[in-house]
Design an enzyme around this catalytic site. Structure first.
Site, short mmCIF file in Angstrom:
data_model
loop_
_atom_site.label_atom_id
_atom_site.label_comp_id
_atom_site.label_asym_id
_atom_site.label_seq_id
_atom_site.Cartn_x
_atom_site.Cartn_y
_atom_site.Cartn_z
CD GLU A 200 -12.86 17.48 5.18
OE1 GLU A 200 -12.39 16.41 4.77
OE2 GLU A 200 -12.15 18.42 5.57
CE LYS B 69 -8.96 19.78 4.28
NZ LYS B 69 -9.28 18.51 4.93
N GLY C 65 0.82 -1.21 0.00
CA GLY C 65 0.00 0.00 0.00
C GLY C 65 0.85 1.25 0.00
CD GLN D 243 -2.56 14.88 13.22
OE1 GLN D 243 -1.92 15.41 14.11
NE2 GLN D 243 -3.86 15.11 13.08
CB VAL E 110 -2.30 -7.26 -1.72
CG1 VAL E 110 -2.05 -8.35 -0.69
CG2 VAL E 110 -1.08 -6.36 -1.88
N GLY F 62 -0.40 4.44 0.46
CA GLY F 62 -1.18 5.55 0.99
C GLY F 62 -0.30 6.37 1.93
CG ASN G 147 -0.40 1.74 -4.41
OD1 ASN G 147 -0.93 1.55 -3.33
ND2 ASN G 147 -0.80 2.68 -5.26
#
Lengths: 397, 397
Positions: free
Chosen positions: B170, B373, B11, B314, B82, B13, B38
């Site tokens: 959002e 932001k 991955g 985060q 995967v 990300g 990926n």
């Protein structure tokens, strides 16, 4: 009640707008009441629709508010849909009202002719209005997005265009131009996309100079278009088309450009028609009806060689001018003028920097022809809206 | 055969990229083989997906080729999907091959959790990948085009968003921002469009400061969002949603943002899971498996108050850094470092020039929060790609 004559114009396409503008210019104050009826509050450039359909130009470059073309102090605009013309009592039945007329100009434009091919009306898109080309563009983009969520559905990247006349060829050229960009944006290998242009006649662009047609075919084949000429679509299904060769092409997108017929409102109103069109006399009147004019796609006229004029913007515009003059003449007791077509030439766009054109006895191809196409478009903008419209809507590059 | 340890990262990300970049920086030449696997050849910014989903920003601002983030002389990139991790013989089964590992980092990201709501998996869209948000955007535009070809189908202009957590809020904010433009482009009266945000919990943004949540609701309601809080979706159908209040909302567009669970590959590989996530120790290892690290959405860790960390970018990033350090330490025989979350604050975007934020004990709203932001986004671009990436992908205005 006013006693001045009432003129009603149905449709604000090429013919209707030109008629309205000429009437506005030539009529004196209080000489007549003019009403222009249109389904939308905008006029659109039918000859430009292939571009927003393919997504190579915006819808805003393809239309203009009618209020920018017409002086609303002189002409009433009615946004409505015509249901029927009631000839017996000189009334137009709208979906939300009725208008009576002393002079009627029918400039409603044509409709797609599907020649009774099963499924074509239900499953194919047509390039006929702002709403219909927006649909085509969104549908094509949607197929790419859908494909990326299930790449086993390869047929989503097949695009079938029925008909290789003007609209078919011009659309297929724009679509081919757009594919590389669509592929980039959607992470699709361009070789997986297939564009088919299917035409029952043995050649594309029937009536056009054979040498230029060959040039056009070469240009488009290089852009990746697969032509199947002399091949009729036998059936259009939700999942593809069946050809008379027995072949089936799987696709979720069929765009039908194979023919134009007269508007169904004409038949519904009791006019005598040939494939939905009404034979008009040389003053553009319906024979026996001095007060009813039909111009554009719904009028049937023959050229000096005895062949019917095709439904083109150029002819509709020229008819609009003559129609307006003849109405003014009728009001003032003057003599009518016969319509005589002045052929200013023909251009077919083949996408970016490519076109074919015939002007007089001159043939043109490539960049020069493409520039000519733009000139024709700009000239039209200038005719209906002057310099401001040219600057606002014109495409110069 | 090389005898240096093989590190495989699954991955690319937030967690996977940070792990790979740190390994690339800290490992000496020939100290280990690192392979990053990926599904796509690009890394995307999950926290930015709500914008291309609504069409308020482009996909190109939302992703970057992995090859721009990684030095391919130091790390091998494998573009594949995967299928399974075979723990017994330390192998990763790909759809088109097999990789063996000495150290494994599972950073595969989560999956939407639909809580078994009937029809949700089949009929709802989710904001989870570039392909899925492209689909949402195209689908929304398609509804407008379809509506314009049949205005009786008013439900095409209803848009339902399930879930009022971070992604739901959002996305709904961006969608509300986009509607006026979509309406202009499609000649649709804005009052005909309805956005519904449905949340089973009694309030939006659970866990966020209540004062800020109220501010957010006010902002979004002013933009035209209809909230239905304390209301669960009972069923998702092709033609709409049924709510537990008994109400039905007709729509062709349901976007589900109501939950995230661990990746199904985790369960398929035989790990012990809690809602698809694996409880890892403070060094980010699976207990009893010294050589297997799980970070990001698939790892379950508890904060000092005993509550599980949420699946955020985060946390995944901070875990990636610690994970890389711990692998290097293991190779070199050093001591592992425990993961400790440093909360840098939280910002939820509410569309153009509006956001809410908590940094330390400071609350922010409006323009300042929206700027924050953007700063968070730019900071991320800087971390993974330095100034060049900030300039290329950053949104400053």
């Amino acid at each position: 009640m006013s006693t001045i004559p009432k003129i009603v114009i149905l449709g604000a396409g090429y013919g209707g707008i030109l008629t309205a503008q000429r009437l506005q210019k030539e009529l004196n104050y209080n000489e007549a009441d003019v009403t222009l009826v249109n389904r939308h509050d905008y006029h659109y450039f039918t000859t430009h629709l292939h571009m927003p359909a393919a997504g190579t130009d915006s819808i805003e470059h393809t239309r203009v508010p009618i209020s920018k073309l017409i002086d609303e102090f002189k002409i009433d605009l009615v946004k409505s849909t015509v249901r029927e013309v009631r000839l017996s009592d000189r009334k137009v039945i709208l979906e939300d009202g009725t208008l009576s007329y002393d002079y009627l100009v029918i400039a409603l434009g044509g409709e797609p002719e599907t020649f009774g091919i099963p499924g074509m009306e239900e499953h194919a898109f047509t390039i006929r209005s702002i709403n219909s080309v927006r649909m085509i563009r969104q549908h094509i983009e949607y197929q790419f997005a859908l494909y990326k969520t299930d790449e086993s559905r390869k047929e989503r990247l097949n695009f079938v265009v029925g008909g290789a006349g003007f609209s078919g060829i011009e659309f297929v050229a724009e679509l081919a131009d757009r594919i590389p960009r669509l592929c980039r944006e959607n992470d699709v290998e361009p070789s997986k996309v297939h564009i088919y242009n299917i035409e029952a006649a043995p050649s594309a662009l029937p009536g056009f100079d054979p040498e230029l047609v060959e040039h056009a075919m070469n240009v488009l084949e290089k852009k990746g278009v697969n032509f199947k000429l002399g091949t009729a679509i036998q059936e259009c299904r939700p999942d593809g088309v069946v050809l008379d060769s027995g072949e089936t092409i799987k696709t979720a997108t069929v765009v039908w450009t194979g023919g134009i017929r007269g508007n169904r409102i004409i038949e519904a109103s009791g006019f005598e028609t040939v494939r939905g069109r009404v034979k008009v006399d040389e003053t553009l009147r319906v024979p026996g009806m001095d007060h009813v004019f039909i111009i554009g796609d719904n009028s049937l006229m023959f050229n000096p060689e005895g062949r019917p004029y095709p439904p083109t913007a150029q002819i509709a515009m020229q008819q609009g001018v003559v129609c307006a003059k003849n109405i003014v003449a009728a009001i003032r007791g003057g003599a009518s003028r016969p319509f005589e077509f002045v052929n200013k030439g023909t251009v077919a766009s083949l996408g970016k920097r490519e076109a074919i054109a015939v002007v007089g006895d001159k043939k043109m191809t490539g960049w020069r022809a493409a520039q000519l196409k733009k000139l024709v478009d700009l000239r039209y903008l200038f005719i209906i809206g002057g310099i401001p419209l040219v600057l606002k809507k014109g495409r110069f590059l």
